[in-house]
Design an enzyme around this catalytic site. Structure first.
Site, PDB file in Angstrom:
ATOM      1  N   CYS A  73     -93.055 -44.151 -10.131  1.00 54.85           N
ATOM      2  CA  CYS A  73     -91.716 -44.554  -9.681  1.00 54.85           C
ATOM      3  C   CYS A  73     -90.735 -43.383  -9.784  1.00 54.85           C
ATOM      4  O   CYS A  73     -90.400 -42.950 -10.886  1.00 54.85           O
ATOM      5  CB  CYS A  73     -91.262 -45.741 -10.537  1.00 54.85           C
ATOM      6  SG  CYS A  73     -89.513 -46.129 -10.452  1.00 54.85           S
ATOM      7  N   CYS A 110     -87.614 -44.013 -11.811  1.00 52.19           N
ATOM      8  CA  CYS A 110     -87.986 -44.106 -13.234  1.00 52.19           C
ATOM      9  C   CYS A 110     -88.073 -42.707 -13.846  1.00 52.19           C
ATOM     10  O   CYS A 110     -87.586 -42.472 -14.959  1.00 52.19           O
ATOM     11  CB  CYS A 110     -89.337 -44.792 -13.401  1.00 52.19           C
ATOM     12  SG  CYS A 110     -89.398 -46.496 -12.814  1.00 52.19           S
TER      13      CYS A 110
END
Length: 121
Positions: free
Chosen positions: A30, A33
C-alpha cells in the site's frame, strides 16, 4: 517508544492494558501506508505516553476483518480500552498531532456516564 507489531494474540491485551493506544492498519503493498509509516514512527518518538501499534492486514486478515477494515491505511485510537477514533487515509504529521491531542483531551468517563444514563426524548 517505537511502534509495536499487534496481532490476534496481543491486540486485546495491549488495548485494554494501556491508557491510549493508536493502531495503524497497513500493508506492505500500500503506497499511502508506506508514506504514512515514517510520520507515525516519528510521532511515536515524541509521545512516550501513547502506545503506537501496527497491524499488518495481510498477516492478520482475521484481525483486520474483526476491526471492519475496508481501506488502508486506517488509523484507530483507543482510550481506556474504548475506540474513540477511526479514520482511513494517510494523515500528515500535523493532522496526526491533532488526533493525539484530541484523544488526550477526550473525556471517556463522560461518554460512559451518558451511556449508563441515556437521556429520554
Amino acid at each position: 517508544m517505537a511502534t509495536i507489531e499487534l496481532n490476534a494474540e496481543n491486540f486485546e491485551r495491549i488495548i485494554t492494558e494501556n491508557d491510549i493506544v493508536l493502531v495503524d492498519f497497513w500493508a506492505s503493498w500500500c503506497g499511502p501506508c508506506i508514506q504514512f509509516a515514517p510520520v507515525y514512527e516519528q510521532a511515536s518518538m515524541h509521545h512516550l505516553d501513547v502506545v503506537f501499534g501496527k497491524v499488518d492486514t495481510e498477516a492478520e486478515q482475521s484481525l483486520a476483518a474483526a476491526a471492519q477494515i475496508t481501506s488502508i491505511p486506517t488509523l484507530m485510537a483507543f482510550k481506556d480500552g474504548s475506540l474513540v477514533f477511526s479514520q482511513p487515509g494517510a494523515l500528515p504529521a500535523a493532522a496526526l498531532e491533532q488526533v493525539i491531542t484530541a484523544v488526550h483531551e477526550f473525556d471517556i468517563e463522560q461518554i460512559r456516564t451518558d451511556n449508563d444514563h441515556p437521556r429520554s426524548a
